[in-house]
Design a protein around this motif. Structure first.
Motif, mmCIF file in Angstrom:
data_model
loop_
_atom_site.group_PDB
_atom_site.id
_atom_site.type_symbol
_atom_site.label_atom_id
_atom_site.label_comp_id
_atom_site.label_asym_id
_atom_site.label_seq_id
_atom_site.Cartn_x
_atom_site.Cartn_y
_atom_site.Cartn_z
ATOM 1 N N ILE A 280 0.843 -1.196 0.000
ATOM 2 C CA ILE A 280 0.000 0.000 0.000
ATOM 3 C C ILE A 280 0.869 1.233 0.000
ATOM 4 N N ALA B 56 -6.074 -1.661 4.657
ATOM 5 C CA ALA B 56 -5.208 -2.615 5.363
ATOM 6 C C ALA B 56 -5.997 -3.460 6.355
ATOM 7 N N MET C 153 -8.097 -6.011 4.558
ATOM 8 C CA MET C 153 -7.324 -7.083 3.937
ATOM 9 C C MET C 153 -6.964 -8.190 4.922
ATOM 10 N N LYS D 122 -2.998 -10.315 0.146
ATOM 11 C CA LYS D 122 -2.300 -10.143 1.417
ATOM 12 C C LYS D 122 -1.477 -8.862 1.388
ATOM 13 N N LEU D 123 -1.519 -8.111 2.479
ATOM 14 C CA LEU D 123 -0.686 -6.921 2.615
ATOM 15 C C LEU D 123 0.719 -7.355 3.005
ATOM 16 N N VAL E 45 4.750 -1.618 2.360
ATOM 17 C CA VAL E 45 4.246 -0.246 2.524
ATOM 18 C C VAL E 45 5.178 0.734 1.840
ATOM 19 N N TRP F 210 3.235 0.584 10.973
ATOM 20 C CA TRP F 210 2.620 -0.438 10.128
ATOM 21 C C TRP F 210 3.434 -1.732 10.141
ATOM 22 N N TYR G 160 1.201 -4.878 11.141
ATOM 23 C CA TYR G 160 0.839 -5.818 10.083
ATOM 24 C C TYR G 160 1.961 -6.807 9.757
#
Length: 369
Positions: free
Chosen positions: A43, A54, A57, A64-65, A68, A79, A83
């Motif tokens: 992202i 996010a 997801m 899948k994230l 970044v 993040w 994540y």
């Protein structure tokens, strides 16, 4: 490092109906995919909407994230922890071209101010990664076409964040229309608006936003008129009203009413505004019946009814369904009920360009989409 923030500052000085489930299964809900066919997404732009994507997801089955891109180091750190994103998948706006050499990222979702989309998407394409871009895709149709051409030249896909194209109530109305249940479509009304706050935000900065309400909320009625009626318009007229020129500077529209004509004879009457709340309604009328979405485009839950009664459709997290569907489009060439590709977005941008022209000239503008 020049962050997006510094750039901005410089410029600113429930029961599901069977038909709906069939549509979702066909376009968005195939969860039997192998792990090696998961779309791995970075992202770009870690603001409010990036965070919403996010979070959504987390529940995706096919996306899948994994990375970044941000101009704010503290956001990247936050993040990473939240994540579980590895350091090697973290980039800033100056060095993200290096994703070219990162085999763990398949696509980049660009969620930055409109004025940055063109350059960033083209850089993503040149890095050999698929691009997903928030709407409006660009500041105008010329920019949008350049983005489409760049992605084609680099053999990557370009998709746009039209989350409503996967929303179950919306899809059920489209199914009913295609089945002839409303008869000949005659009229569409789209009301899109809210009262915007902070006058210093990027959405009220022409260089970053490309306009005002039309470039933010108005595009929902533009795009909605097309997928609700099932045709592309052939003409547009428009009128602008500005009651607060201090807040809405030159080139930043406050309120625009616009009308669209369609080849089958239907007409649309729409409103885009930054000065009125409680405006999120689509209404479709035909010779045999009608359909209404109220709210029509908010984050949910969407509610709808037709002349046959309340719509029964699943309540979903739009971004979860969207990203799973986009994984299928990118990885398996699946075809959504309503397109979400760059060409679709260029059509909306051509209409926006024509609306602004109509506001300035008071002319009826012919459209060739």
């Amino acid at each position: 490092m020049k962050s997006r923030r510094s750039f901005i500052q410089q410029v600113s000085l429930t029961a599901a109906s069977i038909p709906v489930l069939n549509i979702l299964n066909a376009t968005t809900m195939n969860t039997s995919i192998n792990d090696d066919k998961i779309l791995r997404v970075a992202i770009m732009g870690l603001g409010g909407y990036g965070t919403r994507v996010a979070e959504a997801m987390k529940d995706c089955k096919r996306a899948k994230l994994v990375g970044v891109i941000s101009g704010t180091p503290s956001k990247i750190t936050d993040w990473q922890k939240k994540y579980n994103i590895p350091e090697k998948n973290c980039y800033n706006y100056e060095n993200f071209d290096a994703i070219k050499n990162n085999p763990d990222i398949d696509a980049v979702y660009v969620i930055t101010p409109n004025g940055l989309h063109k350059e960033q998407v083209i850089r993503v394409a040149k890095a050999g990664k698929h691009a997903i871009c928030e709407k409006p895709m660009a500041l105008n149709a010329k920019e949008g076409q350049e983005m489409v051409d760049a992605c084609k030249a680099n053999n990557v896909k370009l998709l746009v964040g039209y989350r409503m194209h996967f929303e179950p109530h919306t899809l059920e109305i489209i199914r009913m229309r295609n089945a002839g249940e409303f008869g000949k479509v005659l009229f569409f009304q789209g009301l899109s608006g809210f009262t915007i706050g902070d006058p210093t935000q990027w959405r009220l900065n022409k260089a970053l936003a490309g306009g005002g309400s039309m470039m933010d909320i108005g595009i929902y009625s533009i795009n909605g008129s097309r997928y609700m009626i099932g045709e592309d318009p052939v003409w547009v007229t428009a009128q602008e009203t500005k009651n607060n020129p201090q807040k809405f500077k030159e080139g930043v529209d406050e309120t625009i009413q616009f009308q669209l004509g369609f080849p089958g004879g239907a007409v649309a009457s729409c409103l885009s505004t930054y000065s009125m709340n409680n405006l999120d309604r689509f209404f479709l009328n035909g010779t045999k019946g009608f359909a209404e979405l109220l709210p029509a485009t908010g984050y949910g839950p969407i509610k709808g009814r037709t002349n046959k009664g309340e719509l029964e459709a699943p309540v979903v997290t739009h971004q979860t369904v969207q990203m799973d569907a986009m994984a299928g489009i990118i990885l398996n060439n699946e075809k959504p009920v309503v397109p979400v590709d760059g060409e679709e977005a260029v059509k909306d941008l051509k209409i926006i360009d024509a609306i602004y022209e109509a506001c300035k000239t008071s002319n009826k503008i012919e459209l060739k989409l």
